[in-house]
Motif scaffolding. Structure first.
Motif, PDB file in Angstrom:
ATOM      1  N   VAL A   1     -64.686 -44.586  73.839  1.00  0.00           N
ATOM      2  CA  VAL A   1     -64.166 -43.359  74.469  1.00  0.00           C
ATOM      3  C   VAL A   1     -65.283 -42.315  74.577  1.00  0.00           C
ATOM      4  CG1 VAL A   1     -62.532 -41.440  74.215  1.00  0.00           C
ATOM      5  CG2 VAL A   1     -61.795 -43.771  73.687  1.00  0.00           C
ATOM      6  N   ALA A   2     -66.068 -42.198  73.482  1.00  0.00           N
ATOM      7  CA  ALA A   2     -67.169 -41.224  73.486  1.00  0.00           C
ATOM      8  C   ALA A   2     -68.173 -41.553  74.590  1.00  0.00           C
ATOM      9  CB  ALA A   2     -67.857 -41.211  72.129  1.00  0.00           C
ATOM     10  N   MET A   3     -68.455 -42.839  74.753  1.00  0.00           N
ATOM     11  CA  MET A   3     -69.410 -43.276  75.795  1.00  0.00           C
ATOM     12  C   MET A   3     -68.882 -42.902  77.189  1.00  0.00           C
ATOM     13  SD  MET A   3     -72.271 -44.582  76.595  1.00  0.00           S
ATOM     14  CE  MET A   3     -72.843 -45.083  74.981  1.00  0.00           C
ATOM     15  N   CYS A   4     -67.567 -43.098  77.378  1.00  0.00           N
ATOM     16  CA  CYS A   4     -66.962 -42.744  78.673  1.00  0.00           C
ATOM     17  C   CYS A   4     -67.075 -41.249  78.928  1.00  0.00           C
ATOM     18  CB  CYS A   4     -65.499 -43.170  78.719  1.00  0.00           C
ATOM     19  SG  CYS A   4     -65.302 -44.944  78.777  1.00  0.00           S
ATOM     20  N   LYS A   5     -66.812 -40.469  77.880  1.00  0.00           N
ATOM     21  CA  LYS A   5     -66.877 -39.001  78.047  1.00  0.00           C
ATOM     22  C   LYS A   5     -68.300 -38.577  78.411  1.00  0.00           C
ATOM     23  CE  LYS A   5     -62.861 -37.585  75.366  1.00  0.00           C
ATOM     24  NZ  LYS A   5     -62.009 -37.629  76.575  1.00  0.00           N
ATOM     25  N   LYS A   6     -69.276 -39.261  77.802  1.00  0.00           N
ATOM     26  CA  LYS A   6     -70.688 -38.971  78.107  1.00  0.00           C
ATOM     27  C   LYS A   6     -70.977 -39.261  79.584  1.00  0.00           C
ATOM     28  CE  LYS A   6     -75.126 -39.979  75.933  1.00  0.00           C
ATOM     29  NZ  LYS A   6     -75.820 -40.923  75.046  1.00  0.00           N
ATOM     30  N   GLY A   7     -70.446 -40.382  80.044  1.00  0.00           N
ATOM     31  CA  GLY A   7     -70.652 -40.758  81.451  1.00  0.00           C
ATOM     32  C   GLY A   7     -69.974 -39.777  82.390  1.00  0.00           C
ATOM     33  N   ILE A   8     -68.769 -39.329  82.012  1.00  0.00           N
ATOM     34  CA  ILE A   8     -68.012 -38.396  82.876  1.00  0.00           C
ATOM     35  C   ILE A   8     -68.761 -37.070  83.005  1.00  0.00           C
ATOM     36  CG2 ILE A   8     -65.866 -37.033  82.986  1.00  0.00           C
ATOM     37  CD1 ILE A   8     -64.531 -39.617  81.704  1.00  0.00           C
ATOM     38  N   GLU A   9     -69.465 -36.693  81.926  1.00  0.00           N
ATOM     39  CA  GLU A   9     -70.254 -35.444  81.983  1.00  0.00           C
ATOM     40  C   GLU A   9     -71.351 -35.547  83.035  1.00  0.00           C
ATOM     41  OE1 GLU A   9     -71.816 -34.438  78.133  1.00  0.00           O
ATOM     42  OE2 GLU A   9     -69.803 -34.264  77.286  1.00  0.00           O
ATOM     43  N   ILE A  10     -71.830 -36.775  83.230  1.00  0.00           N
ATOM     44  CA  ILE A  10     -72.950 -36.956  84.174  1.00  0.00           C
ATOM     45  C   ILE A  10     -72.464 -37.097  85.614  1.00  0.00           C
ATOM     46  CG2 ILE A  10     -74.860 -38.528  84.794  1.00  0.00           C
ATOM     47  CD1 ILE A  10     -75.072 -39.029  81.697  1.00  0.00           C
ATOM     48  N   GLY A  11     -71.358 -37.787  85.785  1.00  0.00           N
ATOM     49  CA  GLY A  11     -70.861 -37.937  87.157  1.00  0.00           C
ATOM     50  C   GLY A  11     -69.469 -38.544  87.186  1.00  0.00           C
ATOM     51  N   THR A  12     -68.823 -38.406  88.329  1.00  0.00           N
ATOM     52  CA  THR A  12     -67.473 -38.946  88.475  1.00  0.00           C
ATOM     53  C   THR A  12     -67.548 -40.403  88.890  1.00  0.00           C
ATOM     54  OG1 THR A  12     -66.780 -36.774  89.213  1.00  0.00           O
ATOM     55  CG2 THR A  12     -65.264 -38.585  89.660  1.00  0.00           C
ATOM     56  N   ASP A  13     -66.898 -41.255  88.116  1.00  0.00           N
ATOM     57  CA  ASP A  13     -66.905 -42.671  88.438  1.00  0.00           C
ATOM     58  C   ASP A  13     -65.562 -43.286  88.040  1.00  0.00           C
ATOM     59  OD1 ASP A  13     -68.467 -45.106  89.214  1.00  0.00           O
ATOM     60  OD2 ASP A  13     -67.907 -45.680  87.178  1.00  0.00           O
ATOM     61  N   VAL A  14     -64.968 -43.973  88.988  1.00  0.00           N
ATOM     62  CA  VAL A  14     -63.640 -44.557  88.784  1.00  0.00           C
ATOM     63  C   VAL A  14     -63.626 -45.486  87.571  1.00  0.00           C
ATOM     64  CG1 VAL A  14     -61.945 -46.117  89.811  1.00  0.00           C
ATOM     65  CG2 VAL A  14     -63.078 -44.411  91.233  1.00  0.00           C
ATOM     66  N   GLU A  15     -64.658 -46.327  87.493  1.00  0.00           N
ATOM     67  CA  GLU A  15     -64.679 -47.342  86.446  1.00  0.00           C
ATOM     68  C   GLU A  15     -64.791 -46.704  85.051  1.00  0.00           C
ATOM     69  OE1 GLU A  15     -63.797 -50.283  86.603  1.00  0.00           O
ATOM     70  OE2 GLU A  15     -64.541 -51.198  84.764  1.00  0.00           O
ATOM     71  N   ILE A  16     -65.490 -45.607  84.948  1.00  0.00           N
ATOM     72  CA  ILE A  16     -65.611 -44.942  83.631  1.00  0.00           C
ATOM     73  C   ILE A  16     -64.235 -44.429  83.192  1.00  0.00           C
ATOM     74  CG2 ILE A  16     -66.718 -43.082  82.314  1.00  0.00           C
ATOM     75  CD1 ILE A  16     -69.093 -43.250  84.172  1.00  0.00           C
ATOM     76  N   TYR A  17     -63.504 -43.802  84.121  1.00  0.00           N
ATOM     77  CA  TYR A  17     -62.147 -43.318  83.799  1.00  0.00           C
ATOM     78  C   TYR A  17     -61.249 -44.489  83.391  1.00  0.00           C
ATOM     79  CZ  TYR A  17     -62.988 -38.573  85.570  1.00  0.00           C
ATOM     80  OH  TYR A  17     -63.448 -37.290  85.747  1.00  0.00           O
ATOM     81  N   ARG A  18     -61.397 -45.602  84.119  1.00  0.00           N
ATOM     82  CA  ARG A  18     -60.558 -46.767  83.824  1.00  0.00           C
ATOM     83  C   ARG A  18     -60.860 -47.296  82.422  1.00  0.00           C
ATOM     84  NH1 ARG A  18     -59.672 -52.459  84.599  1.00  0.00           N
ATOM     85  NH2 ARG A  18     -61.900 -52.843  84.470  1.00  0.00           N
ATOM     86  N   GLN A  19     -62.152 -47.389  82.120  1.00  0.00           N
ATOM     87  CA  GLN A  19     -62.538 -47.883  80.783  1.00  0.00           C
ATOM     88  C   GLN A  19     -62.039 -46.937  79.692  1.00  0.00           C
ATOM     89  OE1 GLN A  19     -63.754 -50.707  79.824  1.00  0.00           O
ATOM     90  NE2 GLN A  19     -64.131 -51.525  81.877  1.00  0.00           N
ATOM     91  N   GLU A  20     -62.100 -45.642  79.954  1.00  0.00           N
ATOM     92  CA  GLU A  20     -61.620 -44.645  78.976  1.00  0.00           C
ATOM     93  C   GLU A  20     -60.120 -44.821  78.751  1.00  0.00           C
ATOM     94  OE1 GLU A  20     -61.794 -40.574  80.208  1.00  0.00           O
ATOM     95  OE2 GLU A  20     -61.790 -39.812  78.138  1.00  0.00           O
ATOM     96  N   ALA A  21     -59.415 -45.021  79.866  1.00  0.00           N
ATOM     97  CA  ALA A  21     -57.963 -45.184  79.771  1.00  0.00           C
ATOM     98  C   ALA A  21     -57.596 -46.419  78.943  1.00  0.00           C
ATOM     99  CB  ALA A  21     -57.368 -45.296  81.178  1.00  0.00           C
ATOM    100  N   ILE A  22     -58.327 -47.524  79.174  1.00  0.00           N
ATOM    101  CA  ILE A  22     -58.041 -48.759  78.430  1.00  0.00           C
ATOM    102  C   ILE A  22     -58.298 -48.541  76.940  1.00  0.00           C
ATOM    103  CG2 ILE A  22     -58.754 -51.166  78.101  1.00  0.00           C
ATOM    104  CD1 ILE A  22     -59.519 -51.155  81.150  1.00  0.00           C
ATOM    105  N   ALA A  23     -59.457 -47.919  76.622  1.00  0.00           N
ATOM    106  CA  ALA A  23     -59.804 -47.685  75.211  1.00  0.00           C
ATOM    107  C   ALA A  23     -58.779 -46.767  74.553  1.00  0.00           C
ATOM    108  CB  ALA A  23     -61.199 -47.086  75.123  1.00  0.00           C
ATOM    109  N   LEU A  24     -58.348 -45.728  75.259  1.00  0.00           N
ATOM    110  CA  LEU A  24     -57.355 -44.785  74.700  1.00  0.00           C
ATOM    111  C   LEU A  24     -56.004 -45.481  74.502  1.00  0.00           C
ATOM    112  CD1 LEU A  24     -58.296 -41.634  76.798  1.00  0.00           C
ATOM    113  CD2 LEU A  24     -58.407 -41.804  74.296  1.00  0.00           C
ATOM    114  N   MET A  25     -55.681 -46.344  75.444  1.00  0.00           N
ATOM    115  CA  MET A  25     -54.426 -47.091  75.342  1.00  0.00           C
ATOM    116  C   MET A  25     -54.441 -47.976  74.094  1.00  0.00           C
ATOM    117  SD  MET A  25     -51.789 -47.025  77.321  1.00  0.00           S
ATOM    118  CE  MET A  25     -50.225 -47.908  77.331  1.00  0.00           C
ATOM    119  N   LEU A  26     -55.598 -48.602  73.873  1.00  0.00           N
ATOM    120  CA  LEU A  26     -55.738 -49.463  72.693  1.00  0.00           C
ATOM    121  C   LEU A  26     -55.719 -48.651  71.401  1.00  0.00           C
ATOM    122  CD1 LEU A  26     -58.455 -51.872  74.129  1.00  0.00           C
ATOM    123  CD2 LEU A  26     -56.119 -52.517  73.512  1.00  0.00           C
TER     124      LEU A  26
END
Lengths: 178, 533
Positions: free
Chosen positions: B420-445
């Motif tokens: 989740v932390a890695m996804c948040k780091k990526g989101i700070e840099i730019g908007t990317d669908v796959e990063i949000y998706r990965q964050e959602a999966i990790a949060l769901m888990l």
């Protein structure tokens, strides 16, 4: 050798005339009498003015380096810009910028081939600063060493028209290698 | 005072007419002791000694001496090289005082002054041109370095930057010239030169795929830059070979594509229920082919036929491998899609082999890194997955893929918080669908269903925005969004996505349907197997 020298000066006529003008200008500013202000003549004075053979160290040093510095300041941008544009970027001959770069390169080489003092002036400067009877202080000697060496070397190169030859080689290398 | 003393002294010597000789004067006689008559001499001289006489005599003697000395000095000084006068008194060693004064004011020529002024302007303009050229050249140099290091994507990107610099400088120049004359407002003086064009074309040649648009762009670029004569030169042999290969592909495609489409598609464009695989193969055998390049294209068509005919993986892969091998020097054009085909057909060793070739050819090939990492994740070799992930970041420092794939590795390692932390780091840099998706999966888990839904909603919204602006829609994102929306009770979004699928005649992935039905768990989808939906 004198003929080759004169040919080299006429090939780089803009730089020769401008160098003569700077020498004349600085002679007047520094207070060195100029007896012959013809910048272009078929003698070893081509591209120079005939001025007094000063025995004042500062005058001798300044008249050796200042006119050359002016030509370097003017010519460096033209030389670098022209060379880089023409041989690195390589625009097409049909493009206007090609000819702009070509003119810049010629002017740059023309100015940079005329940065040295007369060889006699360079020797006089060297003698006054580093000769046997020199009374120059150590600070002046250190400060003036590199410019004086450069003045001597470039004057020798120009005297033998080698500077023009070096630039011609650089242009050929640019065409072939870059 | 000196005068007074002088007079006084003379008065003392000569007080009267019969003056006595002072003691001081007597001394020489006493000392010398010769026959000299000091008295007589004194008597004689004294007669002429007056103050005026002595002074005048002294001055005269001094003048005589001066004249003698000056003449000597003048002789020693030499003469003026111009007028021949003595240099005596001149500060110069060559010119006399008069000439010096004259030569200190030697006039400049008018032409020379004009030349100097003109050169000042020329020098100023030259420095501007030099600075602009240097700026463009520095980007071209970066492109050349990238090209030499086989980072072809970077090379093209650097060339784009050079082109941007050219546009910026030209815009400035046009604005200035336009203010002088409207006719000059469209002037485009600067160009990035033929070197840049060459880097672009060569980089394009190295990153070509078999897609028609790629080939077409490349052929157009070559046609625009090289004349037929220039292309025939030995130095352009590689470009010409690639150009010829593309032309061959185009020519064969043109010959067979219409007929081939008849074996695969119905008239309305939909895929036939029963693809005419055997008929297609028979037809391909009748096509006249001579070169390996032509054979390669035919094999590629056979692969596509097998693919549409749902032939077994080994058959599909065999045809693609034939096409890849026969392409010879240009087999790399088949690499990107071959990787995807091998991945889809679960030929993971082949994926690693092909990805290795692709990375060795072009260290900027992020899709090769991606498939390599995915394969290592599947093999649960997280160390190698991590190594390639870092290499991918090095190859493409600005790329956002690194964050999503890294998050996936961390998730598979059950390091969910770090994912989740890695996804948040990526989101700070730019908007990317796959990063949000990965964050959602990790949060769901992590059982953070509300945050998971918010993240997947972001992914869904972003993919819709991409779709509106002509971009690709990620089916993986839609499936994941539908699944998480359904699991978190967000029926509206689920129904919205379901409608989209229905409109397009598609269905959710089996794993999604099974998970919704409760046949498999969310963990089973995303923590085991391929982890794809």
């Amino acid at each position: 050798m004198n003929t080759i020298y004169i040919i080299s000066k006429y090939l780089t006529i803009i730089g020769s005339v401008l160098k003569g003008f700077w020498e004349h200008l600085f002679c007047r500013i520094i207070g060195i009498p100029v007896s012959d202000a013809r910048y272009l003549q078929a003698t070893e004075l081509c591209g120079h003015v005939e001025h007094d053979f000063t025995k004042k160290k500062l005058q001798a040093f300044l008249i050796c380096v200042l006119p050359g510095i002016m030509n370097v300041l003017f010519g460096l941008g033209m030389l670098v810009g022209g060379y880089l544009g023409l041989f690195y970027l390589r625009p097409q001959v049909s493009e206007a910028i090609f000819w702009i770069y070509a003119v810049m390169l010629y002017l740059g080489i023309s100015l940079m081939c005329n940065i040295a003092p007369l060889y006699e002036d360079a020797l006089n400067n060297w003698d006054l600063l580093y000769g046997k009877n020199s009374k120059a202080n150590i600070v002046a000697k250190i400060f003036a060493f590199i410019p004086s060496v450069l003045a001597l070397v470039t004057a020798w190169l120009e005297k033998n028209a080698i500077s023009v030859l070096l630039y011609i080689i650089a242009v050929v290398l640019g065409i072939v290698l870059l | 005072m000196a005068e007074d003393n002088k007079e006084k002294s003379l008065d003392e010597i000569l007080p009267e007419e019969e003056a006595t000789v002072p003691e001081e004067i007597e001394k020489p006689e006493q000392e010398s002791g010769d026959n000299w008559s000091w008295d007589a001499a004194v008597q004689t001289d004294i007669g002429e000694l007056t103050v005026e006489n002595l002074t005048a005599k002294a001055e005269e003697t001094s003048k005589e001496k001066d004249v003698e000395e000056t003449a000597e000095e003048k002789e020693e000084c030499g003469t003026c090289i111009v007028c021949g006068k003595s240099l005596y008194g001149s500060s110069s060693e060559l010119y006399c005082t008069d000439c010096c004064a004259k030569f200190l004011k030697t006039q400049y020529g008018v032409g020379h002054i004009i030349l100097a002024f003109v050169m000042v302007i020329v020098a100023a303009v030259s420095y501007f041109i030099c600075a602009s050229t240097f700026d463009i050249s520095s980007k071209v140099m970066a492109a050349q370095t990238s090209f030499n290091e086989r980072r072809y994507t970077d090379a093209i990107s650097n060339c784009d930057e050079a082109n941007n610099s050219v546009s910026t400088v030209n815009a400035g120049v046009s604005a200035v010239l336009g203010s002088v004359s409207e006719n000059l407002s469209a002037t485009q003086i600067f160009t990035y030169g033929t070197r840049t064009e060459k880097i672009i074309v060569e980089s394009m040649a190295q990153t070509l795929s078999i897609s028609y648009s790629d080939r077409d762009t490349f052929v157009e670029a070559v046609d625009g830059i090289y004349t037929a004569e220039a292309l025939a030169l030995p130095k352009n042999a590689k470009i010409k070979a690639c150009y010829d290969f593309c032309k061959t592909m185009d020519s064969i495609s043109e010959t067979v594509s219409t007929k081939w489409q008849g074996f695969i598609f119905n008239e309305d464009g939909s895929t036939k229920e029963k693809v005419q695989f055997d008929e297609a193969l028979k037809y391909f055998d009748t096509v006249e082919i001579k070169t390996d390049a032509e054979k390669s294209v035919i094999e590629y068509y056979k692969f596509m036929t097998a693919y549409y005919a749902d032939k077994p993986s080994d058959v599909v892969l065999k045809y693609y491998d034939n096409a890849y091998t026969l392409a010879g020097d240009f087999s790399y054009m088949f690499l990107p899609s071959y990787l995807g085909v091998a991945w889809e057909n679960e030929a993971y060793d082949k994926v690693l082999e092909l990805a290795g070739v692709a990375i060795a050819r072009n260290s900027n090939d992020t899709s090769a890194y991606y498939y390599t990492i995915k394969t290592y994740i599947l093999k649960k070799d997280f160390t190698n997955a991590d190594v390639f992930c870092e290499r991918m970041k090095k190859a493409d420092p600005d790329g956002l893929d690194y964050y999503s794939i890294k998050a996936e590795i961390l998730r598979r390692e059950n390091k969910l918080d770090e994912a989740v932390a890695m996804c948040k780091k990526g989101i700070e840099i730019g908007t990317d669908v796959e990063i949000y998706r990965q964050e959602a999966i990790a949060l769901m888990l992590l059982d953070k269903s509300k945050e998971a839904y918010e993240a997947v909603k972001q992914a869904y919204d972003t993919t819709l925005q991409n779709a509106y602006s002509g971009g690709n829609v990620s089916l993986e994102t839609l499936n994941t969004a539908a699944l998480i929306a359904k699991l978190t009770g967000e029926e509206t979004v689920y129904n919205e996505i379901a409608d989209v699928f229905e409109q397009q005649g598609m269905e959710f992935e089996d794993s999604v349907k099974k998970c919704i039905k409760g046949e498999i768990t969310f963990e089973q989808i995303f923590m085991e197997g391929k982890g794809e939906v």
